[in-house]
Design an enzyme around this catalytic site. Structure first.
Site, mmCIF file in Angstrom:
data_model
loop_
_atom_site.group_PDB
_atom_site.id
_atom_site.type_symbol
_atom_site.label_atom_id
_atom_site.label_comp_id
_atom_site.label_asym_id
_atom_site.label_seq_id
_atom_site.Cartn_x
_atom_site.Cartn_y
_atom_site.Cartn_z
ATOM 1 N N LYS A 162 0.821 -1.209 0.000
ATOM 2 C CA LYS A 162 0.000 0.000 0.000
ATOM 3 C C LYS A 162 0.853 1.256 0.000
ATOM 4 O O LYS A 162 0.459 2.267 -0.572
ATOM 5 C CB LYS A 162 -0.948 0.021 1.207
ATOM 6 C CG LYS A 162 -2.167 -0.873 1.032
ATOM 7 C CD LYS A 162 -3.322 -0.437 1.925
ATOM 8 C CE LYS A 162 -4.514 -1.375 1.768
ATOM 9 N NZ LYS A 162 -5.609 -1.073 2.702
ATOM 10 N N LYS A 222 -5.841 -11.697 -7.649
ATOM 11 C CA LYS A 222 -7.086 -11.864 -6.923
ATOM 12 C C LYS A 222 -8.167 -10.938 -7.505
ATOM 13 O O LYS A 222 -7.844 -9.825 -7.924
ATOM 14 C CB LYS A 222 -6.815 -11.472 -5.458
ATOM 15 C CG LYS A 222 -7.762 -12.083 -4.451
ATOM 16 C CD LYS A 222 -7.300 -11.788 -3.032
ATOM 17 C CE LYS A 222 -8.252 -10.826 -2.358
ATOM 18 N NZ LYS A 222 -8.093 -10.726 -0.910
ATOM 19 N N LYS A 240 -11.959 -5.164 -6.161
ATOM 20 C CA LYS A 240 -12.781 -4.028 -6.564
ATOM 21 C C LYS A 240 -11.919 -2.822 -6.911
ATOM 22 O O LYS A 240 -12.396 -1.874 -7.512
ATOM 23 C CB LYS A 240 -13.766 -3.671 -5.451
ATOM 24 C CG LYS A 240 -13.078 -3.374 -4.117
ATOM 25 C CD LYS A 240 -13.996 -3.617 -2.937
ATOM 26 C CE LYS A 240 -13.198 -3.690 -1.650
ATOM 27 N NZ LYS A 240 -13.925 -4.236 -0.526
#
Ligand code: TRP
Length: 335
Positions: free
Chosen positions: A117, A199, A202
């Site tokens: 991140k 994976k 969204k």
């Protein structure tokens, strides 16, 4: 006296919309655990975690309502579990501070999600992004959770929560239950429809890569028709056919058929028959969820009432736990 049941706790972020991957990989497992009647269940929408990356406030609020409605629609039952919004329960951030003083800088630096991140949001590597796993440890330890149903990507965070619990218990014996990650079988790992090595997420920039719980049947059909497969057209599960294998897995989970049964069903039929069949199965799987969610979302007052009752139950548990920990640490009792 009734034997004390083990506790299951998990959380899900209200950042963005919920995908088929979230549903099959997390929410459905929570519902199954709840319905097994073997655990005391606590599940939350972790809005405090969501602000480690920038959120638009109106979107965040709306996504929180949506997610809460979807959790109810999926079958979480407020009479059978404590279902709440994380920011409604002040014990979580209170305990988080305490635990941060029992967590090492080096440990947090090694978290892969932090490394990921901080690369993806290089302009905003804030302290919350760094201490995110401590708040997650607080979510878990404050309920003395025995099991934490999560995806494989959260295993490292649960391990850290264990290490923090053990460290705290060494100094103050018997303070916390040492939790364990509860990771569902491989079957539930749903990959991107456009890049099956990743994976289903969204946050993917290509919206054809994921199916949303709230997608219309037309959208679902279109996305499966465009799903990446490979050059031959055999419906067979194998490592060198990751795209088709992902579709087989989805079809298998949606219909309850085994992989072998799916292969036999589409023997000699090719992708032209298989892709619409997968779409149809997913449309039927999600239909009740979508319809129930839309119905619940019409009644905000009802949702807020369920949220308030859940938060009250959560506070009854967590206020006592925080007091116990504060006592152990030597804080003068507040009254
Ligand atoms: N970090 C988890 C995720 O991104 C969400 C989460 C927050 C969580 N607190 C938790 C999961 C406590 C399990 C238990 O998926």
């Amino acid at each position: 006296m009734e034997k004390k049941r083990k506790v299951s706790l998990s959380g899900i972020q209200p950042s963005g919309k919920i995908t088929l991957g979230n549903y099959l990989g997390s929410i459905k497992n929570w519902v199954d655990i709840q319905d097994s009647d073997e655990f005391d269940n606590r599940y939350c929408v972790v809005d405090l975690h969501a602000i480690t990356v920038r959120q638009n406030p109106d979107d965040l609020r709306e996504q929180t309502y949506q997610l809460f409605a979807q959790l109810l629609a999926a079958g979480l039952d407020p009479d059978k579990c404590v279902l709440f919004i994380q920011s409604h329960v002040p014990g979580h951030p209170e305990l988080s501070w305490v635990l941060s003083c029992f967590t090492m800088f080096g440990e947090l630096s090694r978290m892969t999600q932090f490394k990921d991140k901080s690369q993806r949001h290089a302009d905003n590597v804030n302290a919350g992004l760094f201490t995110y796993p401590v708040l997650m440890a607080a979510d878990i330890l404050i309920y003395d959770a025995d099991i934490v149903p999560v995806g494989e990507d959260q295993r490292q965070h649960v391990e850290l929560a264990r290490d923090i619990a053990i460290r705290f218990n060494n100094r103050f014996p018997g303070s916390f239950v040492v939790p364990e990650a509860f990771i569902p079988k491989e079957g539930a790992k749903i990959m991107s429809l456009q890049d099956p090595s990743r994976k289903m997420s969204k946050s993917d920039s290509n919206e054809n890569a994921y199916i949303l719980v709230m997608d219309s049947p037309d959208d679902i059909l279109r996305k499966f028709k465009r799903a990446v497969t490979d050059s031959d057209s055999r419906v067979a599960f194998s490592e060198d056919k990751p795209g088709v294998s992902n579709l087989i897995n989805i079809y298998s989970v949606a219909t309850g058929k085994t992989v072998a049964q799916v292969e036999a069903e589409f023997e000699g039929k090719g992708y032209g028959a298989f892709k619409p069949a997968v779409a149809e199965a997913v449309i039927e799987l999600l239909r009740p969820l979508r319809e129930k969610s839309l119905e619940l979302l019409k009644d905000r007052a009802y949702l807020e009432d369920v949220m308030a009752k859940g938060a009250q139950k959560a506070r009854d548990i967590t206020d006592a736990k925080v007091m116990d920990i504060y006592d152990r640490l030597g804080f003068v009792r507040r009254r």
